[in-house]
Structures are given as structure tokens and as C-alpha cells.
Motif scaffolding. Structure first.
Motif, PDB file in Angstrom:
ATOM      1  N   LYS A   1       0.660  -1.332   0.306  1.00  0.00           N
ATOM      2  CA  LYS A   1      -0.233   0.359   0.018  1.00  0.00           C
ATOM      3  C   LYS A   1       0.654   1.368  -0.155  1.00  0.00           C
ATOM      4  O   LYS A   1       1.912   1.262   0.886  1.00  0.00           O
ATOM      5  CB  LYS A   1      -0.904   0.135   1.186  1.00  0.00           C
ATOM      6  CG  LYS A   1      -1.709   1.783   1.563  1.00  0.00           C
ATOM      7  CD  LYS A   1      -2.764   1.137   2.086  1.00  0.00           C
ATOM      8  CE  LYS A   1      -3.172   2.161   3.270  1.00  0.00           C
ATOM      9  NZ  LYS A   1      -4.097   2.117   4.130  1.00  0.00           N
ATOM     10  N   VAL A   2       0.356   1.855  -1.011  1.00  0.00           N
ATOM     11  CA  VAL A   2       1.408   3.401  -0.614  1.00  0.00           C
ATOM     12  C   VAL A   2      -0.068   4.864  -0.788  1.00  0.00           C
ATOM     13  O   VAL A   2      -0.774   4.570  -1.411  1.00  0.00           O
ATOM     14  CB  VAL A   2       2.185   3.586  -1.696  1.00  0.00           C
ATOM     15  CG1 VAL A   2       2.562   4.776  -2.049  1.00  0.00           C
ATOM     16  CG2 VAL A   2       3.418   2.646  -2.290  1.00  0.00           C
ATOM     17  N   GLN A   3       0.416   5.467  -0.052  1.00  0.00           N
ATOM     18  CA  GLN A   3      -0.281   7.085  -0.113  1.00  0.00           C
ATOM     19  C   GLN A   3       0.615   8.355   0.137  1.00  0.00           C
ATOM     20  O   GLN A   3       1.547   7.678   0.534  1.00  0.00           O
ATOM     21  CB  GLN A   3      -1.520   7.472   1.079  1.00  0.00           C
ATOM     22  CG  GLN A   3      -2.016   8.391   1.547  1.00  0.00           C
ATOM     23  CD  GLN A   3      -2.566   8.519   2.318  1.00  0.00           C
ATOM     24  OE1 GLN A   3      -2.667   8.027   3.496  1.00  0.00           O
ATOM     25  NE2 GLN A   3      -3.320   9.195   2.332  1.00  0.00           N
ATOM     26  N   ILE A   4       0.358   8.818  -0.850  1.00  0.00           N
ATOM     27  CA  ILE A   4       1.055   9.876  -0.911  1.00  0.00           C
ATOM     28  C   ILE A   4       0.753  11.294  -1.270  1.00  0.00           C
ATOM     29  O   ILE A   4      -0.359  11.618  -1.006  1.00  0.00           O
ATOM     30  CB  ILE A   4       1.667   9.925  -2.699  1.00  0.00           C
ATOM     31  CG1 ILE A   4       2.135   9.326  -3.629  1.00  0.00           C
ATOM     32  CG2 ILE A   4       2.722  11.422  -3.171  1.00  0.00           C
ATOM     33  CD1 ILE A   4       2.807   8.954  -5.207  1.00  0.00           C
ATOM     34  N   PHE A   6       3.818  -2.800   3.981  1.00  0.00           N
ATOM     35  CA  PHE A   6       4.958  -3.784   3.373  1.00  0.00           C
ATOM     36  C   PHE A   6       3.294  -5.079   3.350  1.00  0.00           C
ATOM     37  O   PHE A   6       3.060  -5.683   4.373  1.00  0.00           O
ATOM     38  CB  PHE A   6       6.085  -4.406   4.081  1.00  0.00           C
ATOM     39  CG  PHE A   6       7.071  -2.358   4.149  1.00  0.00           C
ATOM     40  CD1 PHE A   6       7.041  -2.388   2.431  1.00  0.00           C
ATOM     41  CD2 PHE A   6       7.839  -2.132   4.747  1.00  0.00           C
ATOM     42  CE1 PHE A   6       8.043  -1.201   2.277  1.00  0.00           C
ATOM     43  CE2 PHE A   6       8.212  -1.085   4.411  1.00  0.00           C
ATOM     44  CZ  PHE A   6       8.534  -0.678   3.455  1.00  0.00           C
ATOM     45  N   ASP A   7       3.968  -5.990   2.683  1.00  0.00           N
ATOM     46  CA  ASP A   7       3.303  -7.624   2.511  1.00  0.00           C
ATOM     47  C   ASP A   7       3.450  -7.636   3.892  1.00  0.00           C
ATOM     48  O   ASP A   7       4.130  -8.440   4.765  1.00  0.00           O
ATOM     49  CB  ASP A   7       3.627  -8.198   1.762  1.00  0.00           C
ATOM     50  CG  ASP A   7       2.755  -7.867   0.390  1.00  0.00           C
ATOM     51  OD1 ASP A   7       1.673  -6.607   0.751  1.00  0.00           O
ATOM     52  OD2 ASP A   7       2.555  -9.018  -0.725  1.00  0.00           O
ATOM     53  N   GLY A   8       2.444  -8.641   5.644  1.00  0.00           N
ATOM     54  CA  GLY A   8       2.503  -8.980   6.040  1.00  0.00           C
ATOM     55  C   GLY A   8       3.650  -8.305   7.450  1.00  0.00           C
ATOM     56  O   GLY A   8       3.385  -9.327   8.784  1.00  0.00           O
ATOM     57  N   LEU A   9       3.777  -7.320   6.836  1.00  0.00           N
ATOM     58  CA  LEU A   9       3.817  -6.499   8.609  1.00  0.00           C
ATOM     59  C   LEU A   9       2.555  -5.994   8.702  1.00  0.00           C
ATOM     60  O   LEU A   9       2.266  -4.570   8.197  1.00  0.00           O
ATOM     61  CB  LEU A   9       5.015  -5.540   8.103  1.00  0.00           C
ATOM     62  CG  LEU A   9       5.847  -6.660   7.844  1.00  0.00           C
ATOM     63  CD1 LEU A   9       7.253  -5.271   7.485  1.00  0.00           C
ATOM     64  CD2 LEU A   9       6.476  -7.303   8.544  1.00  0.00           C
ATOM     65  N   ASN A  10       1.459  -5.483   9.692  1.00  0.00           N
ATOM     66  CA  ASN A  10       0.170  -5.378  10.015  1.00  0.00           C
ATOM     67  C   ASN A  10      -0.048  -4.729  10.916  1.00  0.00           C
ATOM     68  O   ASN A  10      -0.700  -4.547  11.976  1.00  0.00           O
ATOM     69  CB  ASN A  10      -0.780  -6.140   9.170  1.00  0.00           C
ATOM     70  CG  ASN A  10      -0.872  -6.845   7.885  1.00  0.00           C
ATOM     71  OD1 ASN A  10      -0.613  -5.786   6.962  1.00  0.00           O
ATOM     72  ND2 ASN A  10      -0.988  -8.288   7.631  1.00  0.00           N
ATOM     73  N   ASN A  11       0.837  -4.534  11.791  1.00  0.00           N
ATOM     74  CA  ASN A  11       1.328  -4.052  13.406  1.00  0.00           C
ATOM     75  C   ASN A  11       3.032  -3.417  14.015  1.00  0.00           C
ATOM     76  O   ASN A  11       3.185  -3.631  12.953  1.00  0.00           O
ATOM     77  CB  ASN A  11       0.945  -5.394  13.971  1.00  0.00           C
ATOM     78  CG  ASN A  11       1.456  -5.379  15.668  1.00  0.00           C
ATOM     79  OD1 ASN A  11       1.732  -4.455  15.749  1.00  0.00           O
ATOM     80  ND2 ASN A  11       0.231  -5.715  16.483  1.00  0.00           N
ATOM     81  N   ILE A  12       2.177  -2.154  14.394  1.00  0.00           N
ATOM     82  CA  ILE A  12       3.012  -1.345  14.565  1.00  0.00           C
ATOM     83  C   ILE A  12       4.260  -2.042  14.879  1.00  0.00           C
ATOM     84  O   ILE A  12       5.343  -1.578  15.098  1.00  0.00           O
ATOM     85  CB  ILE A  12       3.206  -0.331  15.892  1.00  0.00           C
ATOM     86  CG1 ILE A  12       3.390   0.940  15.885  1.00  0.00           C
ATOM     87  CG2 ILE A  12       2.086  -1.258  16.604  1.00  0.00           C
ATOM     88  CD1 ILE A  12       3.062   2.254  16.586  1.00  0.00           C
ATOM     89  N   ASN A  13       3.902  -2.951  15.984  1.00  0.00           N
ATOM     90  CA  ASN A  13       5.263  -3.959  16.373  1.00  0.00           C
ATOM     91  C   ASN A  13       5.921  -4.431  14.985  1.00  0.00           C
ATOM     92  O   ASN A  13       7.300  -4.642  15.638  1.00  0.00           O
ATOM     93  CB  ASN A  13       4.738  -4.830  17.892  1.00  0.00           C
ATOM     94  CG  ASN A  13       4.026  -4.021  18.746  1.00  0.00           C
ATOM     95  OD1 ASN A  13       4.454  -2.904  19.076  1.00  0.00           O
ATOM     96  ND2 ASN A  13       3.318  -5.023  19.005  1.00  0.00           N
TER      97      ASN A  13
END
Length: 168
Positions: free
Chosen positions: A54-57, A66-73
Motif C-alpha cells: 500500500k502507498v499513499q502520497i 509492506f506485505d505481512g507487516l500489519n502491526n506497529i510492532n
């Protein structure tokens, strides 16, 4: 640590956003839209591969996930890291445009072949960009054709024609 020579910096992660693994990125490119085309990037000097999901400008920042990194930790450890792309994924530049990473480290000479110093930084200004050159002192040279006469990225050499007082 992997060799960074075949990679180009496109941004620096400056913070997290929310709790779902989004990262706030300071873009280090003049073409922020290029982030929309990224599929794979590399994080930090160890070039940790990541698939972009996902990208937002916004006006000043890029928000990326990034894929698979869905948590702040999962992503907090990336704060202050640079985001790289492989050189094959670099954007095509127009004639006379250069990547900042290619300019940094260039040796600078006057038109009479006198060594001035090395480009150590680059300052983006609305009027014109400025090369920071470290020699006997630190010099600021505006990146305009009046002063910068030749840039040879292959040999990492820049020729300048400074006006009187510019190198004092």
C-alpha cells in the motif's frame, strides 16, 4: 552487510502511522509518484527485502505498508532506516537530470583543473539546488549552468566555473 553500490535511496522512514504497520516516509526523490509503481524495496543498510502492499502520497510525505507487516510492532524497528530500490528499478531521468546518490561523492574541479573538493551533500531549494562541497573549507555551489559546467557521473567528476569570491 550487503553492497549498496547497486541500490538507490528513494526515501527515509521517519515514523510509524497508526497501529497497522504503516510507515511515514520522507521522500528523497523529486518524483514522488514513483512510489506508486514500486513493488519491491529494500530497507536499511542490510537491504531487507520487502514487498509493497500500500502507498499513499501526501504533499510532504509518503505512507507505505509492506506485505505481512500489519502491526506497529512489526515495523517500529525500521524508524530512521532508508528505503532503497535496485538500480534496475530506478526511474528514467531526463537529459541533464541526476540522482542525488550519483552526485554525492563526485570530485569537483575548477575549469583550470584545480581540485576544489568532494560533494558531500545536496540542498534542495525552490530557486535552484545547491551542492555542498567539502574541500579546504565547505563551499556551497548553486547547481546552475553559469557555475556547473560539466557533470560526468561515470568518472565521478564535476567541473565548475566559480565567480570571484565564491570559494573564499
Amino acid at each position: 552487510m550487503k553492497n549498496l553500490n547497486n541500490y538507490t535511496v528513494v526515501g527515509q522512514i521517519i515514523n510509524t502511522r497508526g497501529i497497522r504497520g504503516e510507515l511515514k516516509v520522507l521522500p528523497l526523490t523529486s518524483k514522488n509518484e514513483r512510489f506508486l509503481e514500486l513493488e519491491n524495496v529494500y530497507i536499511g543498510d542490510n537491504l531487507i527485502p520487502q514487498k509493497v502492499s500500500k502507498v499513499q502520497i501526501t504533499d510532504r510525505f509518503i505512507y507505505i505498508q509492506f506485505d505481512g507487516l500489519n502491526n506497529i510492532n512489526d515495523v517500529e524497528k525500521f524508524k530512521t532506516y532508508y528505503i532503497y530500490v535496485s538500480d534496475e528499478d530506478r526511474v528514467e531521468l531526463e537529459e541533464g537530470e541526476y540522482f542525488i546518490s550519483d552526485i554525492i561523492g563526485c570530485k569537483v574541479y575548477k575549469t583550470d583543473e584545480t581540485f576544489v573538493g568532494e560533494v558531500v551533500d545536496f540542498i534542495e531549494n525552490p530557486a535552484n539546488d545547491v551542492y555542498v562541497i567539502k574541500g579546504e573549507k565547505e563551499y556551497l555551489i548553486p547547481q546552475v549552468s553559469e557555475f556547473v559546467k560539466d557533470i560526468d557521473i561515470e568518472s565521478k567528476k564535476i567541473i565548475i566555473d566559480p565567480i570571484e569570491g565564491m570559494l573564499e
